[in-house]
Every structure is written in structure tokens, then in C-alpha cells.
Design an enzyme around this catalytic site. Structure first.
Site, PDB file in Angstrom:
ATOM      1  N   THR A  95     -10.947   7.405  -1.309  1.00  0.00           N
ATOM      2  CA  THR A  95     -11.304   8.707  -1.889  1.00  0.00           C
ATOM      3  C   THR A  95     -11.122   8.624  -3.400  1.00  0.00           C
ATOM      4  OG1 THR A  95     -10.510   9.842   0.101  1.00  0.00           O
ATOM      5  CG2 THR A  95     -10.857  11.184  -1.873  1.00  0.00           C
ATOM      6  N   LYS A 170     -16.501  14.409  -0.248  1.00  0.00           N
ATOM      7  CA  LYS A 170     -15.122  14.200   0.212  1.00  0.00           C
ATOM      8  C   LYS A 170     -14.148  15.081  -0.583  1.00  0.00           C
ATOM      9  CE  LYS A 170     -11.451  12.389   2.000  1.00  0.00           C
ATOM     10  NZ  LYS A 170     -10.964  12.989   3.244  1.00  0.00           N
ATOM     11  N   LYS A 238      -3.764  13.864  -5.549  1.00  0.00           N
ATOM     12  CA  LYS A 238      -4.828  13.159  -6.298  1.00  0.00           C
ATOM     13  C   LYS A 238      -6.191  13.788  -5.997  1.00  0.00           C
ATOM     14  CE  LYS A 238      -6.374   9.823  -4.030  1.00  0.00           C
ATOM     15  NZ  LYS A 238      -7.367   9.588  -2.978  1.00  0.00           N
TER      16      LYS A 238
HETATM   17  N1  LIG Z   1      -4.194   8.780   5.202  1.00  0.00           N
HETATM   18  C1  LIG Z   1      -5.213   9.617   5.422  1.00  0.00           C
HETATM   19  O1  LIG Z   1      -5.139  10.518   6.293  1.00  0.00           O
HETATM   20  C2  LIG Z   1      -6.489   9.487   4.682  1.00  0.00           C
HETATM   21  C3  LIG Z   1      -6.579   8.814   3.497  1.00  0.00           C
HETATM   22  N2  LIG Z   1      -7.795   8.764   2.845  1.00  0.00           N
HETATM   23  C4  LIG Z   1      -7.924   8.053   1.577  1.00  0.00           C
HETATM   24  O2  LIG Z   1      -7.966   6.667   1.894  1.00  0.00           O
HETATM   25  C5  LIG Z   1      -7.319   5.923   0.869  1.00  0.00           C
HETATM   26  C6  LIG Z   1      -6.155   5.119   1.483  1.00  0.00           C
HETATM   27  O3  LIG Z   1      -5.275   6.034   2.069  1.00  0.00           O
HETATM   28  P1  LIG Z   1      -4.002   5.541   2.928  1.00  0.00           P
HETATM   29  O4  LIG Z   1      -4.360   4.377   3.751  1.00  0.00           O
HETATM   30  O5  LIG Z   1      -3.468   6.758   3.563  1.00  0.00           O
HETATM   31  O6  LIG Z   1      -3.045   5.102   1.751  1.00  0.00           O
HETATM   32  P2  LIG Z   1      -1.767   4.132   1.741  1.00  0.00           P
HETATM   33  O7  LIG Z   1      -0.916   4.635   0.637  1.00  0.00           O
HETATM   34  O8  LIG Z   1      -1.193   3.996   3.097  1.00  0.00           O
HETATM   35  O9  LIG Z   1      -2.406   2.721   1.335  1.00  0.00           O
HETATM   36  C7  LIG Z   1      -2.898   2.508   0.029  1.00  0.00           C
HETATM   37  C8  LIG Z   1      -3.508   1.136  -0.072  1.00  0.00           C
HETATM   38  O10 LIG Z   1      -3.948   0.936  -1.436  1.00  0.00           O
HETATM   39  C9  LIG Z   1      -3.341  -0.265  -1.914  1.00  0.00           C
HETATM   40  N3  LIG Z   1      -3.150  -0.195  -3.367  1.00  0.00           N
HETATM   41  C10 LIG Z   1      -2.532   0.783  -4.069  1.00  0.00           C
HETATM   42  N4  LIG Z   1      -2.581   0.508  -5.397  1.00  0.00           N
HETATM   43  C11 LIG Z   1      -3.219  -0.683  -5.514  1.00  0.00           C
HETATM   44  C12 LIG Z   1      -3.613  -1.474  -6.624  1.00  0.00           C
HETATM   45  N5  LIG Z   1      -3.329  -1.120  -7.881  1.00  0.00           N
HETATM   46  N6  LIG Z   1      -4.277  -2.627  -6.381  1.00  0.00           N
HETATM   47  C13 LIG Z   1      -4.577  -2.990  -5.108  1.00  0.00           C
HETATM   48  N7  LIG Z   1      -4.254  -2.288  -4.014  1.00  0.00           N
HETATM   49  C14 LIG Z   1      -3.597  -1.123  -4.224  1.00  0.00           C
HETATM   50  C15 LIG Z   1      -2.034  -0.385  -1.162  1.00  0.00           C
HETATM   51  O11 LIG Z   1      -1.529  -1.693  -1.254  1.00  0.00           O
HETATM   52  P3  LIG Z   1       0.062  -1.978  -1.072  1.00  0.00           P
HETATM   53  O12 LIG Z   1       0.278  -2.024   0.406  1.00  0.00           O
HETATM   54  O13 LIG Z   1       0.274  -3.266  -1.761  1.00  0.00           O
HETATM   55  O14 LIG Z   1       0.780  -0.829  -1.736  1.00  0.00           O
HETATM   56  C16 LIG Z   1      -2.510  -0.004   0.237  1.00  0.00           C
HETATM   57  O15 LIG Z   1      -3.233  -1.059   0.829  1.00  0.00           O
HETATM   58  C17 LIG Z   1      -6.905   6.933  -0.193  1.00  0.00           C
HETATM   59  O16 LIG Z   1      -7.915   7.015  -1.145  1.00  0.00           O
HETATM   60  C18 LIG Z   1      -6.794   8.230   0.586  1.00  0.00           C
HETATM   61  O17 LIG Z   1      -6.974   9.356  -0.231  1.00  0.00           O
HETATM   62  C19 LIG Z   1      -8.925   9.311   3.375  1.00  0.00           C
HETATM   63  C20 LIG Z   1      -8.888   9.960   4.553  1.00  0.00           C
HETATM   64  C21 LIG Z   1      -7.658  10.142   5.293  1.00  0.00           C
HETATM   65  O1  LIG Z   2      -8.308  12.541   3.105  1.00  0.00           O
HETATM   66  C1  LIG Z   2      -7.597  12.829   4.075  1.00  0.00           C
HETATM   67  C2  LIG Z   2      -8.004  13.782   5.075  1.00  0.00           C
HETATM   68  C3  LIG Z   2      -6.932  14.042   6.087  1.00  0.00           C
HETATM   69  C4  LIG Z   2      -7.460  14.901   7.196  1.00  0.00           C
HETATM   70  O2  LIG Z   2      -8.680  15.116   7.303  1.00  0.00           O
HETATM   71  O3  LIG Z   2      -6.602  15.355   7.983  1.00  0.00           O
END
Ligand SMILES: NC(=O)C1=CN([C@@H]2O[C@H](COP(=O)(O)OP(=O)(O)OC[C@H]3O[C@@H](n4cnc5c(N)ncnc54)[C@H](OP(=O)(O)O)[C@@H]3O)[C@@H](O)[C@H]2O)C=CC1
Ligand SMILES: O=CCCC(=O)O
Length: 291
Positions: A95, A170, A238
Site C-alpha cells: 500500500t 486502496k 501511514k
Molecule cells: N497486514 C494487513 O492486514 C495488510 C497490510 N497491507 C499492506 O501490505 C504491506 C505489508 O503489510 P504487512 O505484511 O502487514 O507488514 P509487516 O510489517 O508485517 O511486513 C513489512 C515487510 O516490509 C519489509 N520492509 C520494511 N522496510 C523495508 C525496507 N526498507 N527494505 C526492505 N524491506 C522492508 C519488512 O522486512 P523485515 O522483515 O526485514 O522488517 C517486511 O517484509 C503494507 O504496505 C501494508 O499497508 C495491505 C492489506 C492488509
Molecule cells: O490494508 C489493510 C486492510 C486491513 C483490512 O481490510 O482489514
């Protein structure tokens, strides 16, 4: 089909394992490499860098925390740009704002590669069960090529046109989500402080016109102060920040979203950023009237 996968956080881990369970070959990379272990246990290979993954795979998917992370894996040393070329596709499911997406798109296409943004609606559990909603935009041919993977990851995919439209959609969805979570939190605390049983409130809400899976799914845990992260609060804040910027660009007044953003910022300042975004409830509980 062999797919590269960058980022195995909450979402990426669930999504890459889901692809493996459904017959895809997957090569993963994560900044913290040890986090790949669980995906490897399900049959994935590991790439040492994003560039190595792109070199090996025709299509590479990324789902990373925020715009800085999305840009870093593409533009930094050993990044995607070093190996992207004609015939290869890059799909960013993070996102981010439309500007970030467009910057990545321009860089990928200038090297002959194909780019699709495909952020997702839905959280940890839908990611585990292949029930996400995929909001794709950009290269239509790459979208068509990715449909078999999207059919595993999601229950419905939308192709929304030019790059940036997926990001905007989104952010609009998550602006609404974050605002609703704040109203819900206020309602739970108001019910309890005014002498009602908040569990009764959940039952009443669930039977009415504003019943929804979020109230049903998160409500009972919130009443137990259980904010185990499915969607980390720092990511929701964010998204509110990026949605407010989209509002600024388009001259849309969003006082409700602005107030919700302040509450998420407050929660982050309280050290709650890694908990679920439902932890914004704790900011409402802070204010107790002294008689
Ligand atoms: N969780 C949710 O319900 C949802 C999340 N999203 C979106 O999806 C994305 C991921 O979310 P989520 O999986 O929950 O997040 P997490 O915090 O669990 O994971 C984040 C990921 O990004 C990596 N990362 C962070 N900073 C860097 C960097 N500078 N360089 C390389 N890798 C980096 C982390 O690596 P490391 O492990 O090394 O920290 C990890 O793999 C976000 O944009 C979020 O807004 C969208 C829908 C639903
Ligand atoms: O981006 C995250 C969405 C989480 C949700 O739909 O519950």
C-alpha cells in the site's frame, strides 16, 4: 509458474505460502532473511537479493511496509532494477501512494520491464485463505498473465486502469476503514462508561444496517484488550497520512479522516504501532473524566 516474492511480513508470508500450497514455485527474499525460514519449510527457494530473485523469475511480486521500502527494493544496490528487463514483470502489492507507484513504474518500464500495482484489501486471515480483494492497475498484459496467481491470492481482482488508480482506490478504502475503527472504538468505550454492556452493543450492531465483518471479527478481542497484530497500526496511520495527502491534492475536505489520523499518531506515540490498528481503542480509554 515460478514466482518471485519480496517481503514475507504478515501479508507476504501468508500469500507466498498460499501460492506454494496451490502449486506455484516460489523464490522469496526478505530484508531480514531469517524470516524466510517458514516459507522455505513450505517449499520455497531463497534469493539473496531482490536482484537475484528477479533474475531467476519471470514475474516478481512485492508486498512491503511503505513507500520508502517499496522504493528501496527497486532502486537500491542489488535491487529489482539491476535485473528487470524485457519480458519480465514486477507487481507491487504494497500500500503506497500513486506517486511512488508511478516512479517505480517509470523505472521498470524504462528498462523494458512490465509493471503492475496491485494493493490488496483484506487482512491476515483473508491472505491465509486466498480471500483478498486485488486492486490492480498498470500493464494490462501483465495483469492477464498474473490472473492465475491472483485467483489463488484473492476472491476478486479488479483492473482499474492506469498506474496510480490501484493505489488511490486502496487509500480511499483504508481511509474509510481507519475512520470507522475510530468511531467503533469511541462507541465501545462510550457504551461501557455509560453503564451498558459493550457485548450487548456488539450484538445490537451485528443485527443492524452497519453490521460488518470488522466489528464482528475484532470487537470481542478489543473488549479483551487483545490487539494481536493482523494489520499493524503503524501501517494504518501511514495509509491515513497518504489518503489525507490525496485529499489535499484533490481539494477534498476530510475532517473525520484527519481526526482519525491524529488518534493513530497518538497511538503510535504511545508505543502501540506494532499492535493491530484496533489498539487505537487505547487512546479513547486515556480520557477519563474526573468528577
Ligand atoms: N497486514 C494487513 O492486514 C495488510 C497490510 N497491507 C499492506 O501490505 C504491506 C505489508 O503489510 P504487512 O505484511 O502487514 O507488514 P509487516 O510489517 O508485517 O511486513 C513489512 C515487510 O516490509 C519489509 N520492509 C520494511 N522496510 C523495508 C525496507 N526498507 N527494505 C526492505 N524491506 C522492508 C519488512 O522486512 P523485515 O522483515 O526485514 O522488517 C517486511 O517484509 C503494507 O504496505 C501494508 O499497508 C495491505 C492489506 C492488509
Ligand atoms: O490494508 C489493510 C486492510 C486491513 C483490512 O481490510 O482489514
Amino acid at each position: 509458474m515460478e514466482v518471485g516474492f519480496l517481503g514475507v511480513g504478515i501479508m507476504g508470508k501468508a500469500m507466498s505460502i498460499n501460492l506454494l500450497k496451490n502449486g506455484f514455485k516460489v523464490t522469496v527474499w526478505n530484508r531480514t532473511l531469517s524470516k524466510c525460514d517458514e516459507v522455505v519449510a513450505h517449499g520455497a527457494s531463497v534469493g539473496a537479493t531482490p536482484a537475484e530473485v528477479v533474475k531467476k523469475c519471470k514475474i516478481t511480486i512485492a508486498i512491503l511496509s511503505d513507500p520508502d521500502a517499496a522504493l528501496s527494493v527497486v532502486f537500491d544496490k542489488d535491487g529489482v532494477l539491476e535485473q528487470i528487463c524485457n519480458g519480465k514483470g514486477y507487481i507491487d502489492m504494497s500500500t503506497v501512494d500513486s506517486q511512488t507507484s508511478c516512479k517505480i513504474s517509470e523505472a521498470i518500464t524504462s528498462k523494458g520491464g512490465h509493471f503492475l500495482e496491485a494493493p490488496v484489501s483484506g487482512s491476515k486471515q483473508p491472505a491465509e485463505t486466498g480471500q483478498l480483494i486485488i486492486l490492480a492497475a498498470g500493464d494490462k498484459a501483465l495483469y492477464e498473465e498474473a490472473v492465475p496467481a491472483f485467483n489463488v491470492l484473492g476472491k476478486k481482482s479488479f483492473f482499474l486502469g492506469q498506474t496510480g488508480n490501484g493505489a488511490k482506490m486502496k487509500l480511499v478504502v483504508n481511509m474509510i476503514l481507519g475512520s470507522v475503527m475510530n468511531a467503533f472504538s469511541e462507541g465501545l468505550v462510550l457504551a461501557e462508561r455509560s453503564g451498558l454492556n459493550p457485548h450487548d452493543l456488539l450484538d445490537v450492531l451485528d443485527l443492524g444496517g452497519i453490521a460488518n465483518p470488522m466489528f464482528r471479527g475484532k470487537g470481542p478481542a478489543m473488549l479483551r484488550d487483545d490487539h494481536s497484530p493482523a494489520f499493524p497500526l503503524k501501517h494504518q496511520q501511514k495509509d491515513m497520512r497518504l489518503a489525507l495527502a490525496l485529499g489535499d491534492e484533490n481539494g477534498v475536505s476530510m475532517p473525520v479522516a484527519a481526526a482519525a489520523n491524529e488518534a493513530f499518531k497518538k497511538a503510535r506515540s504511545m508505543g502501540l504501532g506494532d499492535l493491530d490498528f484496533s489498539a487505537v481503542l487505547e487512546t479513547v480509554k486515556l480520557h477519563k473524566q474526573s468528577s
